[in-house]
Design a protein around this motif. Structure first.
Motif, short mmCIF file in Angstrom:
data_model
loop_
_atom_site.label_atom_id
_atom_site.label_comp_id
_atom_site.label_asym_id
_atom_site.label_seq_id
_atom_site.Cartn_x
_atom_site.Cartn_y
_atom_site.Cartn_z
N GLY A 530 0.84 -1.20 0.00
CA GLY A 530 0.00 0.00 0.00
C GLY A 530 0.88 1.25 0.00
O GLY A 530 1.77 1.41 -0.83
N ASN A 531 0.64 2.12 0.97
CA ASN A 531 1.45 3.34 1.06
C ASN A 531 2.68 3.16 1.92
O ASN A 531 3.44 4.10 2.15
CB ASN A 531 0.61 4.51 1.59
N VAL A 532 2.92 1.95 2.42
CA VAL A 532 4.09 1.65 3.25
C VAL A 532 5.28 1.34 2.34
O VAL A 532 5.17 0.51 1.42
CB VAL A 532 3.82 0.47 4.20
N ARG A 533 6.40 1.99 2.61
CA ARG A 533 7.63 1.72 1.87
C ARG A 533 8.79 1.80 2.85
O ARG A 533 9.13 2.87 3.35
CB ARG A 533 7.81 2.75 0.74
N GLN A 534 9.38 0.63 3.15
CA GLN A 534 10.45 0.59 4.15
C GLN A 534 11.35 -0.62 3.91
O GLN A 534 10.91 -1.64 3.36
CB GLN A 534 9.86 0.52 5.57
N THR A 535 12.60 -0.50 4.33
CA THR A 535 13.55 -1.61 4.23
C THR A 535 13.23 -2.65 5.30
O THR A 535 12.96 -2.32 6.45
CB THR A 535 14.99 -1.11 4.40
N ALA A 536 13.26 -3.91 4.88
CA ALA A 536 13.02 -5.01 5.81
C ALA A 536 14.05 -6.10 5.56
O ALA A 536 14.60 -6.22 4.46
CB ALA A 536 11.61 -5.57 5.63
N VAL A 537 14.31 -6.90 6.58
CA VAL A 537 15.28 -7.98 6.48
C VAL A 537 14.54 -9.31 6.53
O VAL A 537 13.54 -9.45 7.23
CB VAL A 537 16.34 -7.90 7.61
N VAL A 538 15.01 -10.28 5.76
CA VAL A 538 14.42 -11.61 5.76
C VAL A 538 14.91 -12.35 7.00
O VAL A 538 16.10 -12.62 7.14
CB VAL A 538 14.81 -12.38 4.48
#
Length: 602
Positions: A530-538
């Motif tokens: 959606g409007n969320v945009r962020q770096t994430a780690v597996v």
């Protein structure tokens, strides 16, 4: 999602678009023939129109729901019958959110009977009286002769009925504009919305750019919005004396909001954000006739498929090419659209009749993909695109809209501004519920997982004042003296009764579209939900140690910076360099306010 959609991304693409599958669909009039790729019951309005002998005897039976009505004839109805017909028209207009299509000369079972000229004239006169009664206008879309057991020529007439909805909210369709850099996206929008042809050097696009470096380079790097209005008679409003956005909104029964996205690869994150956050109803994929499928064209096509955004294609700059070059580009597009990862049925639009059929079938079947060939310099075939946009019905029905409006308020924050004498202003889309001036909402999550109280001071849609905002509509909300520093893109404003939950860890079922090596635990990606945009780690790949291109798995992600508001079932897209994948959220590990910093490791 078919993992073969990965062929449309990155390094696994074959040059030339791969082999064509299936037969070639003839553009003209074939849009409604049996080659349309969908179930028969979905094909309405606009079958073979090559001549009397090719007209089929039946349309699909009339549906009780929807905005399409069949009438054999409307000749001198009694007063009681007339009132019943008016009530019926109100229902069809409600189903179409202000638009309805009448097929005159057709029985309820779909039989194409047709009417003689005198009966047709009387029926249209009655239809006009009905429209006046409900405050609507009628526009004849097309007339077709039919073969029937009669020596007198008979024909059926297709009529568009349009009104301003009772709540004075115009019908709004959002169209995302995709395509490779230098394909002419901003120029086309400038020509459509300003009403003046381009000079061949980009003059039409200058008013659309938001930054100096965009004007200097001629390349869009940000997201901009342009509006194109149609009145109840189907006439374009922008080109009259109504030049300001407020006047256009006041004069329009239908509004097309174009979301102009970036074409250059280094602004891909902006393009993805525009597709995931602004919830477009459909997308316009622009392809330059002289270069064909080049640069990010294939990638943008893949994004639309991955996010299940319906799209149509415009081949631009036909004035720069020979006819054979344009035909070669169209054939290349047809090959790509027929690939296993797409499964689309291309329909080349070459006449106004084709444009009407394309608009109706595009809304009824997700497989039909209209293709337009035009020039922003000479204006060739530009009117066909306007006809298509004017006729294009809402892609969501009234029941879905009503269900969303019954839910609690949820507004996605996509943009944040500070306006002199107004204060803090946020822009975005209302995902569910209804928002009014003076409503008390909560916004979050903040870095520590809290939601803050605020009040909606005023609302604007397309730069004009609006008192009520309904689910699915985009707008800007003035928040008065609320501290802008406390806001960021990706937040949500929700009703306090919702008791929103947040998470820093979530799981998603994904398909790895492309990765150069293997996808492992510890890999970092940029996640779009959606409007969320962020770096994430597996953090974990369930039942597997690693993933390769085309494989599926359930993966646990952890946001690196701050918690986010996510919902189970939301579409997800992640990327990092050439690595790309899609999926949907299957589980969120909710955390309470105040625990966020500890959970994030701060």
């Amino acid at each position: 999602m078919d993992s073969r959609v990965s062929e449309l991304f990155g390094g696994c693409c074959r040059p030339g678009g791969g082999p064509a599958i299936g037969g070639t669909l003839k553009a003209r009039g074939a849009g409604g023939s049996s080659g349309c790729g969908g179930p028969k019951g979905k094909k309405k309005n606009g079958r073979n129109r090559g001549g009397k002998a090719n007209n089929p005897p039946y349309l699909p039976p009339e549906a009780e729901d929807g905005n399409i009505e069949y009438k054999l004839k409307l000749v001198n109805p009694s007063q009681y019958r007339f009132e019943h017909l008016v009530t019926q028209m109100k229902w069809r207009l409600q189903e179409g959110r202000g638009e309805a299509v009448y097929q005159i000369g057709v029985e309820d079972n779909g039989l194409l009977v047709g009417l003689a000229e005198e009966e047709m004239r009387a029926s249209l006169k009655t239809l006009h009286r009905m429209a006046e009664k409900v405050g609507a206008d009628i526009t004849v879309l097309r007339e077709r002769e039919v073969d029937y057991d009669s020596d007198v020529p008979r024909k059926i007439t297709e009529v568009l009925v349009r009104k301003v909805p009772d709540n004075q909210q115009f019908l709004d369709l959002r169209v995302a504009v995709l395509g490779n850099v230098d394909s002419g996206k901003s120029t086309l929008l400038g020509v459509l919305t300003q009403g003046e042809l381009d000079n061949g050097r980009g003059r039409a696009r200058l008013n659309l750019f938001r930054h100096l470096h965009e004007i200097q380079s001629g390349r869009t790097s940000s997201i901009s919005f342009e509006i194109l209005g149609f009145n109840s008679k189907g006439e374009v409003v922008n080109y009259s004396d109504s030049r300001t956005a407020e006047e256009i909104c006041e004069s329009s029964s239908k509004m097309i909001t174009f979301i102009d996205l970036a074409g250059h690869h280094k602004y891909l994150h902006t393009t993805i954000f525009g597709l995931t956050s602004y919830c477009p109803d459909c997308a316009l994929l622009l392809v330059s006739a002289n270069t064909g499928i080049a640069g990010t064209t294939r990638e943008h096509l893949g994004l639309a498929l991955a996010l299940k955004v319906p799209f149509f294609i415009v081949v631009s700059k036909v004035d720069l090419c020979a006819k054979t070059t344009v035909e070669r580009t169209v054939r290349q597009l047809e090959r790509v659209l027929k690939q296993p990862g797409c499964h689309k049925v291309p329909m080349l639009v070459t006449s106004e009749d084709d444009a009407v059929t394309a608009a109706q079938q595009f809304a009824q079947s997700p497989n039909v993909t209209p293709i337009f060939t035009l020039s922003s310099v000479t204006g060739e075939s530009l009117d066909l695109l306007k006809v298509f946009l004017n006729i294009l019905p809402p892609l969501t029905n009234s029941k879905e809209q009503e269900e969303l409006m019954q839910q609690l308020t949820e507004f996605q924050v996509d943009e944040i501004y500070t306006v002199p004498e107004v204060g803090t202003v946020v822009g975005g889309t209302l995902s569910s519920g209804i928002c009014r001036e003076g409503d008390q909402l909560v916004v979050g999550p903040t870095d520590d997982g809290c939601f803050l109280e605020l009040r909606v001071c005023s609302i604007q849609r397309n730069r004009s004042a609006c008192r009520v905002l309904r689910a699915g509509q985009a707008a800007t909300l003035a928040l008065g003296d609320f501290d802008r520093a406390l806001l960021r893109k990706g937040m949500v404003m929700v009703s306090p009764e919702m008791n929103p939950t947040i998470c820093s860890v979530f799981e998603a079922e994904i398909v790895l579209l492309f990765h150069a090596t293997t996808f492992r635990r510890g890999f970092q990606v940029t996640v779009h939900v959606g409007n969320v945009r962020q770096t994430a780690v597996v953090e974990k790949i369930h039942a597997k140690d690693k993933l390769r291109t085309g494989e599926k798995a359930v993966v646990r992600f952890r946001f690196l910076k701050h918690p986010e508001y996510l919902k189970v079932g939301a579409k997800l897209l992640f990327r990092e360099g050439v690595t790309k994948g899609i999926g949907h959220v299957t589980d969120v590990q909710a955390i309470a306010a105040g625990e966020a910093q500890a959970k994030m490791g701060f």
